[in-house]
Design a protein around this motif. Structure first.
Motif, PDB file in Angstrom:
ATOM      1  N   ILE A 108      -0.738 -47.078  61.266  1.00 36.87           N
ATOM      2  CA  ILE A 108      -0.203 -48.034  62.242  1.00 36.87           C
ATOM      3  C   ILE A 108      -0.066 -49.411  61.612  1.00 36.87           C
ATOM      4  O   ILE A 108       0.965 -50.081  61.757  1.00 36.87           O
ATOM      5  CB  ILE A 108      -1.102 -48.092  63.492  1.00 36.87           C
ATOM      6  N   ILE A 109      -1.118 -49.849  60.886  1.00 36.52           N
ATOM      7  CA  ILE A 109      -1.059 -51.160  60.242  1.00 36.52           C
ATOM      8  C   ILE A 109       0.017 -51.183  59.162  1.00 36.52           C
ATOM      9  O   ILE A 109       0.789 -52.147  59.050  1.00 36.52           O
ATOM     10  CB  ILE A 109      -2.426 -51.533  59.640  1.00 36.52           C
ATOM     11  N   TYR A 110       0.117 -50.098  58.403  1.00 37.19           N
ATOM     12  CA  TYR A 110       1.069 -50.055  57.283  1.00 37.19           C
ATOM     13  C   TYR A 110       2.516 -50.097  57.766  1.00 37.19           C
ATOM     14  O   TYR A 110       3.376 -50.729  57.134  1.00 37.19           O
ATOM     15  CB  TYR A 110       0.834 -48.796  56.451  1.00 37.19           C
ATOM     16  N   TYR A 111       2.782 -49.428  58.884  1.00 34.11           N
ATOM     17  CA  TYR A 111       4.163 -49.369  59.375  1.00 34.11           C
ATOM     18  C   TYR A 111       4.435 -50.402  60.476  1.00 34.11           C
ATOM     19  O   TYR A 111       5.595 -50.794  60.667  1.00 34.11           O
ATOM     20  CB  TYR A 111       4.482 -47.963  59.900  1.00 34.11           C
ATOM     21  N   ALA A 112       3.393 -50.822  61.200  1.00 28.87           N
ATOM     22  CA  ALA A 112       3.621 -51.744  62.310  1.00 28.87           C
ATOM     23  C   ALA A 112       3.890 -53.160  61.829  1.00 28.87           C
ATOM     24  O   ALA A 112       4.744 -53.863  62.389  1.00 28.87           O
ATOM     25  CB  ALA A 112       2.417 -51.741  63.253  1.00 28.87           C
ATOM     26  N   VAL A 113       3.171 -53.618  60.802  1.00 26.72           N
ATOM     27  CA  VAL A 113       3.341 -54.993  60.326  1.00 26.72           C
ATOM     28  C   VAL A 113       4.783 -55.258  59.869  1.00 26.72           C
ATOM     29  O   VAL A 113       5.392 -56.245  60.293  1.00 26.72           O
ATOM     30  CB  VAL A 113       2.331 -55.316  59.198  1.00 26.72           C
ATOM     31  N   PRO A 114       5.371 -54.388  59.026  1.00 24.05           N
ATOM     32  CA  PRO A 114       6.768 -54.626  58.641  1.00 24.05           C
ATOM     33  C   PRO A 114       7.729 -54.555  59.828  1.00 24.05           C
ATOM     34  O   PRO A 114       8.698 -55.310  59.898  1.00 24.05           O
ATOM     35  CB  PRO A 114       7.059 -53.496  57.642  1.00 24.05           C
ATOM     36  N   GLN A 115       7.452 -53.652  60.773  1.00 24.17           N
ATOM     37  CA  GLN A 115       8.352 -53.487  61.914  1.00 24.17           C
ATOM     38  C   GLN A 115       8.273 -54.673  62.871  1.00 24.17           C
ATOM     39  O   GLN A 115       9.298 -55.139  63.378  1.00 24.17           O
ATOM     40  CB  GLN A 115       7.996 -52.201  62.658  1.00 24.17           C
ATOM     41  N   LEU A 116       7.076 -55.185  63.106  1.00 23.90           N
ATOM     42  CA  LEU A 116       6.894 -56.257  64.085  1.00 23.90           C
ATOM     43  C   LEU A 116       7.186 -57.634  63.518  1.00 23.90           C
ATOM     44  O   LEU A 116       7.693 -58.507  64.225  1.00 23.90           O
ATOM     45  CB  LEU A 116       5.466 -56.212  64.646  1.00 23.90           C
ATOM     46  N   ASP A 154       8.671 -58.192  60.275  1.00 26.74           N
ATOM     47  CA  ASP A 154       9.748 -58.191  59.272  1.00 26.74           C
ATOM     48  C   ASP A 154       9.259 -58.689  57.911  1.00 26.74           C
ATOM     49  O   ASP A 154       9.925 -59.468  57.237  1.00 26.74           O
ATOM     50  CB  ASP A 154      10.926 -59.046  59.754  1.00 26.74           C
ATOM     51  N   ILE A 155       8.060 -58.256  57.539  1.00 27.34           N
ATOM     52  CA  ILE A 155       7.531 -58.560  56.211  1.00 27.34           C
ATOM     53  C   ILE A 155       7.003 -57.273  55.601  1.00 27.34           C
ATOM     54  O   ILE A 155       6.613 -56.349  56.315  1.00 27.34           O
ATOM     55  CB  ILE A 155       6.399 -59.611  56.260  1.00 27.34           C
ATOM     56  N   GLN A 156       7.021 -57.219  54.293  1.00 28.37           N
ATOM     57  CA  GLN A 156       6.530 -56.039  53.595  1.00 28.37           C
ATOM     58  C   GLN A 156       5.067 -56.243  53.216  1.00 28.37           C
ATOM     59  O   GLN A 156       4.694 -57.302  52.701  1.00 28.37           O
ATOM     60  CB  GLN A 156       7.349 -55.771  52.330  1.00 28.37           C
ATOM     61  N   ILE A 157       4.245 -55.279  53.495  1.00 25.53           N
ATOM     62  CA  ILE A 157       2.824 -55.357  53.163  1.00 25.53           C
ATOM     63  C   ILE A 157       2.495 -54.262  52.157  1.00 25.53           C
ATOM     64  O   ILE A 157       2.895 -53.108  52.327  1.00 25.53           O
ATOM     65  CB  ILE A 157       1.937 -55.242  54.425  1.00 25.53           C
ATOM     66  N   GLU A 158       1.782 -54.638  51.110  1.00 23.36           N
ATOM     67  CA  GLU A 158       1.452 -53.700  50.041  1.00 23.36           C
ATOM     68  C   GLU A 158       0.341 -52.740  50.490  1.00 23.36           C
ATOM     69  O   GLU A 158      -0.451 -53.059  51.386  1.00 23.36           O
ATOM     70  CB  GLU A 158       1.014 -54.456  48.794  1.00 23.36           C
ATOM     71  N   PRO A 159       0.255 -51.569  49.847  1.00 18.82           N
ATOM     72  CA  PRO A 159      -0.752 -50.571  50.251  1.00 18.82           C
ATOM     73  C   PRO A 159      -2.196 -51.057  50.165  1.00 18.82           C
ATOM     74  O   PRO A 159      -2.990 -50.799  51.066  1.00 18.82           O
ATOM     75  CB  PRO A 159      -0.501 -49.413  49.272  1.00 18.82           C
ATOM     76  N   ILE A 160      -2.555 -51.779  49.090  1.00 15.75           N
ATOM     77  CA  ILE A 160      -3.954 -52.185  48.922  1.00 15.75           C
ATOM     78  C   ILE A 160      -4.387 -53.180  49.997  1.00 15.75           C
ATOM     79  O   ILE A 160      -5.432 -52.989  50.632  1.00 15.75           O
ATOM     80  CB  ILE A 160      -4.203 -52.726  47.501  1.00 15.75           C
ATOM     81  N   PRO A 161      -3.627 -54.273  50.251  1.00 21.03           N
ATOM     82  CA  PRO A 161      -4.011 -55.159  51.358  1.00 21.03           C
ATOM     83  C   PRO A 161      -4.058 -54.434  52.698  1.00 21.03           C
ATOM     84  O   PRO A 161      -4.921 -54.732  53.537  1.00 21.03           O
ATOM     85  CB  PRO A 161      -2.925 -56.236  51.347  1.00 21.03           C
ATOM     86  N   THR A 162      -3.142 -53.493  52.901  1.00 21.94           N
ATOM     87  CA  THR A 162      -3.151 -52.702  54.129  1.00 21.94           C
ATOM     88  C   THR A 162      -4.448 -51.928  54.257  1.00 21.94           C
ATOM     89  O   THR A 162      -5.085 -51.910  55.318  1.00 21.94           O
ATOM     90  CB  THR A 162      -1.967 -51.717  54.154  1.00 21.94           C
ATOM     91  N   ALA A 163      -4.843 -51.276  53.165  1.00 21.69           N
ATOM     92  CA  ALA A 163      -6.061 -50.467  53.174  1.00 21.69           C
ATOM     93  C   ALA A 163      -7.292 -51.333  53.416  1.00 21.69           C
ATOM     94  O   ALA A 163      -8.180 -50.970  54.197  1.00 21.69           O
ATOM     95  CB  ALA A 163      -6.197 -49.711  51.859  1.00 21.69           C
ATOM     96  N   ILE A 164      -7.358 -52.484  52.754  1.00 20.58           N
ATOM     97  CA  ILE A 164      -8.502 -53.385  52.933  1.00 20.58           C
ATOM     98  C   ILE A 164      -8.601 -53.831  54.389  1.00 20.58           C
ATOM     99  O   ILE A 164      -9.693 -53.857  54.981  1.00 20.58           O
ATOM    100  CB  ILE A 164      -8.390 -54.601  51.994  1.00 20.58           C
ATOM    101  N   MET A 165      -7.459 -54.162  54.973  1.00 23.98           N
ATOM    102  CA  MET A 165      -7.443 -54.610  56.364  1.00 23.98           C
ATOM    103  C   MET A 165      -7.871 -53.486  57.306  1.00 23.98           C
ATOM    104  O   MET A 165      -8.740 -53.677  58.171  1.00 23.98           O
ATOM    105  CB  MET A 165      -6.041 -55.096  56.746  1.00 23.98           C
ATOM    106  N   ALA A 166      -7.280 -52.306  57.123  1.00 21.09           N
ATOM    107  CA  ALA A 166      -7.576 -51.189  58.017  1.00 21.09           C
ATOM    108  C   ALA A 166      -9.031 -50.743  57.905  1.00 21.09           C
ATOM    109  O   ALA A 166      -9.722 -50.569  58.918  1.00 21.09           O
ATOM    110  CB  ALA A 166      -6.644 -50.016  57.714  1.00 21.09           C
ATOM    111  N   PHE A 167      -9.503 -50.571  56.684  1.00 16.56           N
ATOM    112  CA  PHE A 167     -10.882 -50.136  56.487  1.00 16.56           C
ATOM    113  C   PHE A 167     -11.871 -51.208  56.932  1.00 16.56           C
ATOM    114  O   PHE A 167     -12.945 -50.903  57.453  1.00 16.56           O
ATOM    115  CB  PHE A 167     -11.127 -49.775  55.019  1.00 16.56           C
ATOM    116  N   GLY A 168     -11.529 -52.482  56.706  1.00 15.07           N
ATOM    117  CA  GLY A 168     -12.408 -53.562  57.113  1.00 15.07           C
ATOM    118  C   GLY A 168     -12.561 -53.627  58.624  1.00 15.07           C
ATOM    119  O   GLY A 168     -13.674 -53.752  59.147  1.00 15.07           O
ATOM    120  N   LEU A 169     -11.443 -53.550  59.350  1.00 11.70           N
ATOM    121  CA  LEU A 169     -11.488 -53.597  60.810  1.00 11.70           C
ATOM    122  C   LEU A 169     -12.222 -52.387  61.376  1.00 11.70           C
ATOM    123  O   LEU A 169     -12.979 -52.501  62.351  1.00 11.70           O
ATOM    124  CB  LEU A 169     -10.071 -53.669  61.375  1.00 11.70           C
ATOM    125  N   ASN A 170     -11.999 -51.233  60.765  1.00  9.22           N
ATOM    126  CA  ASN A 170     -12.678 -50.018  61.206  1.00  9.22           C
ATOM    127  C   ASN A 170     -14.175 -50.089  60.929  1.00  9.22           C
ATOM    128  O   ASN A 170     -15.002 -49.787  61.795  1.00  9.22           O
ATOM    129  CB  ASN A 170     -12.068 -48.796  60.518  1.00  9.22           C
TER     130      ASN A 170
END
Length: 219
Positions: free
Chosen positions: A73-81, A83-99
């Motif tokens: 959701i974070i990986y695909y929602a951020v670019p869709q909402l 309009d910016i591209q987010i790299e896999p590693i920052p996405t993973a850090i954010m998702a795992f950190g919040l979880n």
């Protein structure tokens, strides 16, 4: 058994480079998770109803849905909402950190509640502000009590980072999968990846015990 590890020997350095990516995600997520966990725990034990409700709701969402779903959701929602591209590693850090923050909040909340109430009463009697009391008296004692649980959470987080392969982050698992595709032998690189994770777990467990032993000596 039709195992031939010689086929993946040239690719071993490539797989080992994934250790850095895995640790980068795990450490970054642990820092975010700890900060989020502390804030949520303070909200849960606080007297402000809206903050308690928010903390409980946050925890229920992240504990009640699959981690891989949150990651996607974070990986695909951020670019869709946005309009910016987010790299896999920052996405993973954010998702795992919040979880991780949701789980750590429960660990810290239990640790704070386990601290002798007399500590808090004595601090209040001395006129110590609530924020200073929590920062300098209660939370340090709670962290010492829950250190094994925090170390276990970090070890679990380190292993769970393997799911970042679904967003093509070049961690250990993703690299092992790529090697399997190039050599047409998946079992050997996956077994090698499993050995790496196992060794990392042993090292992290040892370090956690050393830190725990050091903190006990300071008592």
């Amino acid at each position: 058994m039709n195992l031939d590890f010689s086929a993946i020997v040239p690719s071993i350095p490539y797989i080992l480079k994934g250790i850095g990516v895995t640790l980068q995600i795990a450490i970054g997520a642990s820092i975010i998770g700890f900060i989020v966990g502390v804030l949520l725990a303070l909200c849960k034990i606080g007297k402000v109803s809206i903050l308690r409700w928010f903390a409980d709701f946050y925890t229920s969402i992240f504990r009640g849905t699959p981690l891989v779903l949150q990651l996607l959701i974070i990986y695909y929602a951020v670019p869709q909402l946005f309009d910016i591209q987010i790299e896999p590693i920052p996405t993973a850090i954010m998702a795992f950190g919040l979880n991780s923050g949701a789980y750590i909040s429960e660990i810290i909340r239990a640790g704070i509640n386990a601290v002798d109430k007399g500590q808090m009463e004595a601090a209040q009697a001395l006129g110590i502000p609530y924020t200073k009391m929590m920062k300098d008296i209660i939370i340090p004692q709670a962290v010492k009590n829950i250190l094994p649980s925090l170390v276990n959470e970090f070890i679990t987080l380190n292993k769970e980072t393997a799911v970042v392969t679904v967003i093509s982050a070049l961690d250990i698992m993703r690299r092992a999968y790529i090697v399997g595709g190039s050599t047409y032998r998946y079992l050997e690189p996956l077994l090698f990846a499993g050995v790496i994770y196992y060794i990392m777990t042993l090292v992290l467990t040892f370090l956690g015990k050393r830190i725990e032993k050091g903190m006990r000596k300071s008592d």
